[in-house]
Scaffold this motif. Sequence first.
Motif, PDB file in Angstrom:
ATOM      1  N   PHE A 232       0.833  -1.197   0.000  1.00  0.00           N
ATOM      2  CA  PHE A 232       0.000   0.000   0.000  1.00  0.00           C
ATOM      3  C   PHE A 232       0.868   1.246   0.000  1.00  0.00           C
ATOM      4  O   PHE A 232       1.995   1.238   0.472  1.00  0.00           O
ATOM      5  CB  PHE A 232      -0.933  -0.004   1.222  1.00  0.00           C
ATOM      6  N   TYR A 300       0.053  -1.163  -6.243  1.00  0.00           N
ATOM      7  CA  TYR A 300      -0.669  -0.448  -5.197  1.00  0.00           C
ATOM      8  C   TYR A 300      -2.161  -0.366  -5.508  1.00  0.00           C
ATOM      9  O   TYR A 300      -3.013  -0.643  -4.663  1.00  0.00           O
ATOM     10  CB  TYR A 300      -0.121   0.973  -5.055  1.00  0.00           C
ATOM     11  N   ASP A 301      -2.471   0.029  -6.737  1.00  0.00           N
ATOM     12  CA  ASP A 301      -3.866   0.202  -7.117  1.00  0.00           C
ATOM     13  C   ASP A 301      -4.634  -1.118  -7.048  1.00  0.00           C
ATOM     14  O   ASP A 301      -5.771  -1.165  -6.576  1.00  0.00           O
ATOM     15  CB  ASP A 301      -3.952   0.784  -8.527  1.00  0.00           C
ATOM     16  N   TRP A 304      -5.217  -2.106  -3.379  1.00  0.00           N
ATOM     17  CA  TRP A 304      -6.270  -1.299  -2.762  1.00  0.00           C
ATOM     18  C   TRP A 304      -7.644  -1.717  -3.265  1.00  0.00           C
ATOM     19  O   TRP A 304      -8.615  -1.772  -2.498  1.00  0.00           O
ATOM     20  CB  TRP A 304      -6.014   0.172  -3.050  1.00  0.00           C
ATOM     21  N   GLN A 308     -10.613  -3.182  -0.776  1.00  0.00           N
ATOM     22  CA  GLN A 308     -11.971  -2.652  -0.686  1.00  0.00           C
ATOM     23  C   GLN A 308     -13.014  -3.755  -0.836  1.00  0.00           C
ATOM     24  O   GLN A 308     -14.013  -3.775  -0.122  1.00  0.00           O
ATOM     25  CB  GLN A 308     -12.180  -1.575  -1.753  1.00  0.00           C
ATOM     26  N   GLN A 368      -4.891   2.893   5.023  1.00  0.00           N
ATOM     27  CA  GLN A 368      -5.977   2.782   4.042  1.00  0.00           C
ATOM     28  C   GLN A 368      -6.988   1.714   4.446  1.00  0.00           C
ATOM     29  O   GLN A 368      -8.198   1.910   4.326  1.00  0.00           O
ATOM     30  CB  GLN A 368      -5.393   2.476   2.662  1.00  0.00           C
ATOM     31  N   GLU A 372     -10.859   2.451   5.553  1.00  0.00           N
ATOM     32  CA  GLU A 372     -11.963   1.828   4.822  1.00  0.00           C
ATOM     33  C   GLU A 372     -12.858   1.020   5.752  1.00  0.00           C
ATOM     34  O   GLU A 372     -14.093   1.046   5.627  1.00  0.00           O
ATOM     35  CB  GLU A 372     -11.399   0.925   3.718  1.00  0.00           C
TER      36      GLU A 372
END
Length: 699
Positions: A232, A300-301, A304, A308, A368, A372
Amino acid sequence: HLPPPTPRAALSLSLMASTANIDAELYGALMNGDGNMVMELCRRIPDGPLHILTIHDDTVLHMATYSKQKDLVFQLLIMIRELPPPDTDSDHLDKMLIHQNDIGNTVLHEAATSNRIVPAAMEMLRRAPKLLSMRNERGETALFRAARYGKIHMFKYLDGEVNKIFASEGREEARTDFYKRDDKTTVLHISILAEFFDLAFYIASNHEYLVGERDGDGMTALQLLACNPSAFKYGSKQRSLERLIISCVTTEDTGVTEEGASTEDTAVTEEEEEEDEEEEVQSCFRVPLWEAIRNRKKRYDSAWKLAQFLISKDTSWEATESAMDKSKPKTHKYGGPSIASQDQEIISTPFKVAETPLILATKSGIIQIVEEILKRYPQAVEYVDGEGRNILHVAIKYRQMHIFDFVATTMEIPMMRLIRKTDNKGNSILHMVGIKADGHEAEEDMRSPALLLQDDLLLFEHVKTILESHFINHLNSEGHTAEKLFGDSKAQLRADAKEWLHRTAENCSIVAVLIATVAFAAAYTVPGGSNETTGYPILLNQPFFVVFTLTDVLSLTFALTSVLVFLSILTSPFRLKDFKQSLPQKLMLGVTLLIFSVSMMMLAFAATIILLIRNEEQWTKIALYSAAFLPVTIFAFSYLPLYISLMKTFKYFLNNIGEAFPRCCFHKSQARSTPSIPTQSQASGSTCTPTPQTNHYLV
């Protein structure tokens, strides 16, 4: 003497030698990518491509598949169809196709490690469908191997084949066996552990029942992800320049579908394979550093995005321990043992149970995931783990203060309850500052012990300001206050900090004395010499002579002052509280004066040179000044990290000054608060609203 070998034994030895020679040629041809030689040699062997080649029972087809030679694999599969089977068993070759090496891998297991040979895998399954369900010694199917090595196209194809088998059947247990190995690790677990987050998202979105599955260690997919801070952006510490570059890099669409893919989409076409090969060729012409940063941001994307999705399916925080404290606030050592200490004597857990993703993410510093989870489920902030700790206890213990500050600033009402919680050992959040986190030390923190101790002292002071007064002297189950526990746990760090400061002050004072000696001697050996008649300097009327005089005097003054500052450090009693502000401030002042002294000395040197060659061109003077300031620049940059660390002391000093004087401002929180007893400044008629001394989080 040994008897001569019999004719049959001699023939056997000759055949073995011949086979060994052929095996050596075959192995060399495979390693060199010589497909024609491999095909020619296979025609000389009865079993052809299914001939056992290596000492680990790999066949020729195993090795060709493992080396990802797509065309050669196809040719070998065609050769298998053309070979006549023995008279005794018409299915001999098909049975040989499911041959396993010594670790249990079939040719399909080897094919699963590459996206380029999906068509070859199709042909293998057409000839021997049993390959799909075969397992190696670790209990891995070919589908599992594809997930382990992150081959998403191969995984989609094999996943589609499994879906065809169980499309009309309801045997979910048998279906799950394809996605799990013997140690209970699923394809979702292994893809996260191997950091193939795009594939993990595909698996989680198409097989949601795997999201809650636990491996042999009792870990779910989200728990594994919460233990990986490097995945992350802000989970691991990054430099500002690196973070800026990553924020500027754009990533292309990964091409992974978010919803379930049909069986028609699982097969990889020839066009997709050609595109993959073109991308590999194009990557050779890209800038390596930029490509590495781009890949990192892409990772990273995808991480993430996966987080989620997993968080939306996770409710593990609901299984919380009771919020009741097992110890009462206690400021004396009399009476019997507390309930907490009695429980600690009875309860012993040999197997360490994994915490929830919220606690694991707090330990790892993955803000993060924490944000979340608390965004979707704000009530999860009150979760209490098996040791009676809430999120504040964990954040302080593992020094994840950005998570502590996030909770403190966004969860004002829950903070009233969270700051009062004590764990099963009677430790308040202030006690946690002095408790060392096992296995989570700052491995890459190369700062000096004095600065590390200063950070802990400032953290202790910060937590102390938001805690209720009776918790400051609260005793835990072992009879220690937070201050006593902090002092005991930091004894070794305090000794190391004392030694470091002592050594640094000694070395810097030696340098300062040398500079002072040079500056003092330069005052009596002025550039150009003195007039023998009057005794005045010959260059007295030159402008740069004034520059030389001023800089030389300032250099001497700064050097002697820094010596006094460093001597004050050497004679300090080195009390624990001195490491919070006094000693770091003295160190910063001494180093600052030392840098100024070096700068002034180099200016005096440059002025001297210019006085001696004052008739030279302008560019000569510029070059001399540049050369004179080169060592100063290097010296300043070498001390820049130390200065940045010492700025915390300066900020703390400014905050103390600001709290000492009333601020002429009006806060909304003051307007909502209950009226308090007027202070001395209010009684004297001051129009400024004083800053409250207690934190608004307290009850």
